[in-house]
Scaffold this motif. Structure first.
Motif, PDB file in Angstrom:
ATOM      1  N   PRO A 318      29.011  50.494 -40.484  1.00  0.00           N
ATOM      2  CA  PRO A 318      27.875  50.618 -41.405  1.00  0.00           C
ATOM      3  C   PRO A 318      27.799  49.454 -42.393  1.00  0.00           C
ATOM      4  O   PRO A 318      26.709  48.956 -42.696  1.00  0.00           O
ATOM      5  N   ALA A 319      28.969  48.996 -42.892  1.00  0.00           N
ATOM      6  CA  ALA A 319      28.975  47.875 -43.835  1.00  0.00           C
ATOM      7  C   ALA A 319      28.587  46.571 -43.152  1.00  0.00           C
ATOM      8  O   ALA A 319      27.924  45.721 -43.756  1.00  0.00           O
ATOM      9  N   ILE A 320      28.978  46.405 -41.899  1.00  0.00           N
ATOM     10  CA  ILE A 320      28.723  45.155 -41.193  1.00  0.00           C
ATOM     11  C   ILE A 320      27.308  45.116 -40.631  1.00  0.00           C
ATOM     12  O   ILE A 320      26.567  44.149 -40.827  1.00  0.00           O
ATOM     13  N   LEU A 321      26.911  46.174 -39.941  1.00  0.00           N
ATOM     14  CA  LEU A 321      25.601  46.168 -39.285  1.00  0.00           C
ATOM     15  C   LEU A 321      24.465  46.579 -40.205  1.00  0.00           C
ATOM     16  O   LEU A 321      23.345  46.078 -40.076  1.00  0.00           O
ATOM     17  N   GLY A 322      24.707  47.503 -41.093  1.00  0.00           N
ATOM     18  CA  GLY A 322      23.636  48.060 -41.912  1.00  0.00           C
ATOM     19  C   GLY A 322      23.089  49.326 -41.274  1.00  0.00           C
ATOM     20  O   GLY A 322      23.330  49.643 -40.116  1.00  0.00           O
ATOM     21  N   GLU A 323      22.304  50.051 -42.047  1.00  0.00           N
ATOM     22  CA  GLU A 323      21.850  51.382 -41.635  1.00  0.00           C
ATOM     23  C   GLU A 323      20.977  51.340 -40.378  1.00  0.00           C
ATOM     24  O   GLU A 323      21.184  52.113 -39.444  1.00  0.00           O
ATOM     25  N   ARG A 324      20.001  50.439 -40.326  1.00  0.00           N
ATOM     26  CA  ARG A 324      19.095  50.409 -39.173  1.00  0.00           C
ATOM     27  C   ARG A 324      19.839  50.078 -37.886  1.00  0.00           C
ATOM     28  O   ARG A 324      19.650  50.743 -36.858  1.00  0.00           O
ATOM     29  N   LYS A 533      19.099  29.484 -50.371  1.00  0.00           N
ATOM     30  CA  LYS A 533      19.349  30.839 -50.854  1.00  0.00           C
ATOM     31  C   LYS A 533      18.719  31.841 -49.895  1.00  0.00           C
ATOM     32  O   LYS A 533      17.590  31.645 -49.426  1.00  0.00           O
ATOM     33  N   ASP A 534      19.454  32.889 -49.616  1.00  0.00           N
ATOM     34  CA  ASP A 534      18.958  33.886 -48.668  1.00  0.00           C
ATOM     35  C   ASP A 534      19.572  35.235 -48.998  1.00  0.00           C
ATOM     36  O   ASP A 534      20.362  35.364 -49.948  1.00  0.00           O
ATOM     37  N   ASP A 535      19.235  36.232 -48.193  1.00  0.00           N
ATOM     38  CA  ASP A 535      19.674  37.605 -48.437  1.00  0.00           C
ATOM     39  C   ASP A 535      19.830  38.284 -47.080  1.00  0.00           C
ATOM     40  O   ASP A 535      18.962  38.137 -46.209  1.00  0.00           O
ATOM     41  N   THR A 536      20.913  39.009 -46.883  1.00  0.00           N
ATOM     42  CA  THR A 536      21.074  39.729 -45.622  1.00  0.00           C
ATOM     43  C   THR A 536      20.067  40.866 -45.492  1.00  0.00           C
ATOM     44  O   THR A 536      19.826  41.345 -44.380  1.00  0.00           O
ATOM     45  N   ARG A 537      19.517  41.306 -46.594  1.00  0.00           N
ATOM     46  CA  ARG A 537      18.523  42.381 -46.618  1.00  0.00           C
ATOM     47  C   ARG A 537      19.004  43.615 -45.850  1.00  0.00           C
ATOM     48  O   ARG A 537      18.264  44.270 -45.129  1.00  0.00           O
ATOM     49  N   GLY A 538      20.273  43.876 -46.023  1.00  0.00           N
ATOM     50  CA  GLY A 538      20.825  45.099 -45.464  1.00  0.00           C
ATOM     51  C   GLY A 538      21.098  45.077 -43.982  1.00  0.00           C
ATOM     52  O   GLY A 538      21.324  46.141 -43.387  1.00  0.00           O
ATOM     53  N   ILE A 572      29.932  35.679 -39.214  1.00  0.00           N
ATOM     54  CA  ILE A 572      29.140  36.904 -39.313  1.00  0.00           C
ATOM     55  C   ILE A 572      29.014  37.248 -40.792  1.00  0.00           C
ATOM     56  O   ILE A 572      30.025  37.380 -41.495  1.00  0.00           O
ATOM     57  N   LEU A 573      27.804  37.408 -41.269  1.00  0.00           N
ATOM     58  CA  LEU A 573      27.577  37.862 -42.636  1.00  0.00           C
ATOM     59  C   LEU A 573      27.276  39.351 -42.586  1.00  0.00           C
ATOM     60  O   LEU A 573      26.276  39.769 -41.977  1.00  0.00           O
ATOM     61  N   PRO A 574      28.125  40.183 -43.185  1.00  0.00           N
ATOM     62  CA  PRO A 574      27.902  41.627 -43.104  1.00  0.00           C
ATOM     63  C   PRO A 574      26.683  42.045 -43.910  1.00  0.00           C
ATOM     64  O   PRO A 574      26.292  41.378 -44.883  1.00  0.00           O
TER      65      PRO A 574
END
Length: 608
Positions: A318-324, A533-538, A572-574
């Protein structure tokens, strides 16, 4: 400089869980050497007097159980304890019985089987646990000191039904196992194998699905975990400590340990880049990451432990992939990066990958092998083969392929398959069913779905493999899956996309290189002069530095959390990383491939 043993540092202090283990706590979270194992057993015995002590030494097939037993028995007997042994191998079905039991999974095809849905008990003969229980009950107590019974081997914990005073899990990587396969290591429970190809096939379709699922089921019931990838210097930790270390590294950028392999068409670029052994004839593949194949190095207090990346995904998906993505893939890492090196090498086979329905029904694999080729380096008149010529017909193509196999007369491949000049920085999309190949003198970065074994060779230039045997050709499987609508015009329109600018930050730019509704991944490229600058956005994001010297990826929430990324390395960015900055630390501009799961992909692959 390229780093081939990247260490993922544990940044938070890890307490030794004294209440979670049955004997006195070790003085360090990571303990090195066989003395760590024997000291723990002796500590256990110190409080037992003359009673019985049951110890499980469970683990992965191919782990050096014999060495662990020798060291352990020697130390225990020197301390005056009696030792008896029960090997799980004594309770397995015979090799012939196992081949018969798993016949539908092993199949008579040289390369492909059918993934088993079996469990650990399928390896053992009927009544195995009852037989083991009687032997455990009959064990005599020590007179003046504790009497040890060591139940060892894959399945030991299951065999003893968990009735242990202490349990240890002995682990090695798939890379370690495959090195053993090339030597004398046989498939688990079998007394013969045809060759290393069959060993890998049986491991992939039978052994790993069962034994890795078993490890997943019992690991939290184990007291200690042992990394035995360096048999002369094992590393041991309490399982609760392992869990805390995994949780810590899963919150920062992760890099797996690259896994290299030679091949008949392999080149020389990766061999030089990664300083591989001089006696290697070439390097064909580098996996970084193919999640099930790779291990990951964890560093704490100046020590290192190598664990399968599957353990990280098992606990922290869950922390690595995200909820979706967890909803779509569970704990399965959905995307792979790997290299195909044909620089000063040769062409890959002309090949095709199966469709989703075919791979499920024929092989019990849940994810189709969707691919793309990104040309990182090339030289001379290198090319990429992609799709069929406009005049190619199924009947004619198949006839000519079979004719070449039967007569040994080379196939004029470009009469049937398009060949395009490869250019550095170009991306070629390869949906399932698309005929393709990488020509010689390329370094290809594959950005693909994680499935990796299901390559149906149509034509392989009449070559033999490195072992001198003919390479498996899969004409029937291939022609069941070839999409004969993927011809020249459609290929050039749909599978060779031009970059599209999507955003700018100063002099820095991000482009979409490739994205399709029938591919679960997207491929972007960031052109970096200074900072981005960027964001993993979950959701999980992956990077590879395809041009330039080095960058630093820094967490916006905590600047102490950063990693250095060099040319040809992947990180890999979690999902939980959130906002981050990429800083160009080299002397000139650089480019990074950025990949992840397409926002449009909504097909869950968890259920058939």
């Amino acid at each position: 400089m390229f780093v081939k043993r990247p260490v993922n540092l544990v940044r938070s202090p890890i307490p030794v869980p004294q209440d979670d283990i049955p004997s006195a706590a070790p003085p360090a979270v990571l303990r090195e050497g066989y003395s760590a194992i024997t000291a723990t057993l002796l500590q256990l015995a110190s409080g037992k007097g003359s009673g019985k002590l049951y110890v499980a030494l469970d683990g992965t097939h191919g782990a050096p159980f014999q060495t662990v037993l020798q060291k352990t028995m020697e130390a225990l007997e020197q301390a005056g304890h009696s030792v008896s042994l029960i090997g799980s191998g004594s309770y397995l079905k015979s090799g012939e019985e196992l081949r018969e039991f798993f016949a539908a999974n092993i199949t008579d095809n040289r390369a492909f089987g059918y993934f088993t849905d079996g469990s650990i008990e399928d390896y053992f003969r009927d009544g195995a646990r009852e037989e083991a229980a009687r032997r455990l009950d009959e064990m005599e107590s020590g007179t003046d000191s504790a009497a040890f019974c060591l139940v060892f081997g894959p399945g030991a914990y299951w065999l003893g039904e968990g009735r242990f005073d202490l349990s240890l899990y002995l682990d090695v990587s798939r890379e370690y196992q495959q090195a053993g396969h090339r030597q004398e290591l046989l498939s688990f429970g079998l007394n013969w194998n045809r060759d290393a190809v069959e060993k890998y096939k049986i491991a992939l379709f039978v052994e790993w699905p069962i034994l890795e699922t078993y490890r997943k089921q019992i690991l939290d019931q184990m007291d200690y975990y042992l990394d035995l990838n360096q048999p002369k210097q094992p590393v041991m930790t309490a399982v609760p400590s392992l869990r805390r270390m995994i949780s810590d590294i899963a919150g920062a950028p992760l890099r797996v340990k690259p896994f290299y392999a030679p091949g008949v068409w392999g080149g020389q670029f990766l061999k030089q880049l990664a300083d591989l052994p001089e006696d290697w004839v070439n390097c064909a593949w580098s996996f970084e990451p193919i999640a099930p194949e790779n291990s990951i190095l964890v560093g704490y207090e100046g020590k290192e432990m190598e664990i399968p990346f599957l353990l990280v995904m098992q606990q922290e998906h869950p922390a690595i992939l995200g909820e979706r993505l967890t909803g779509l893939f569970g704990d399965y890492f959905p995307i792979r990066f790997n290299y195909l090196d044909t620089m000063d090498g040769d062409n890959l086979s002309c090949q095709v990958h199966p469709t989703q329905d075919y791979i499920r029904s024929r092989f019990n694999e849940f994810m189709a092998q969707q691919e793309s080729y990104y040309i990182m380096e090339q030289q001379g008149d290198s090319g990429v083969y992609l799709g069929l010529t406009e005049d190619c017909t199924p009947e004619q193509f198949r006839h000519e392929v079979q004719k070449a196999q039967e007569t040994g007369i080379p196939l004029p491949l470009t009469d049937y398959v398009n060949r395009y000049e490869s250019r550095k920085g170009e991306l070629y999309l390869i949906p399932p069913g698309t005929v393709h190949s990488a020509g010689k003198d390329n370094l290809v970065l594959e950005i693909s779905s994680t499935t990796w074994w299901f390559t149906f060779k149509i034509y392989d230039f009449l070559r033999k493999d490195l072992d001198g045997k003919p390479r498996p050709i899969n004409i029937d499987f291939a022609f069941d899956n070839i999409d004969f609508t993927q011809k020249t015009a459609r290929v050039e329109e749909q599978l060779m996309p031009s970059p599209v600018l999507v955003q700018q930050q100063g002099e820095n730019e991000e482009y979409v290189l490739g994205q399709r509704s029938d591919l679960l991944f997207y491929v972007h490229r960031v052109h970096l002069k200074d900072t981005w600058k960027d964001d993993t956005r979950g959701e999980m994001t992956m990077y590879n530095l395809v041009e330039g010297e080095a960058v630093r990826i820094v967490s916006a929430a905590d600047e102490a959390v950063f990693v250095e990324l060099h040319y040809a390395e992947s990180y890999i960015l979690p999902a939980v990383l959130g906002e981050y900055t990429i800083v160009n630390t080299g002397s000139g501009p650089c480019k990074l491939i950025k990949a992840g799961v397409s926002a449009a992909w909504d097909v869950s692959l968890l259920e058939p």
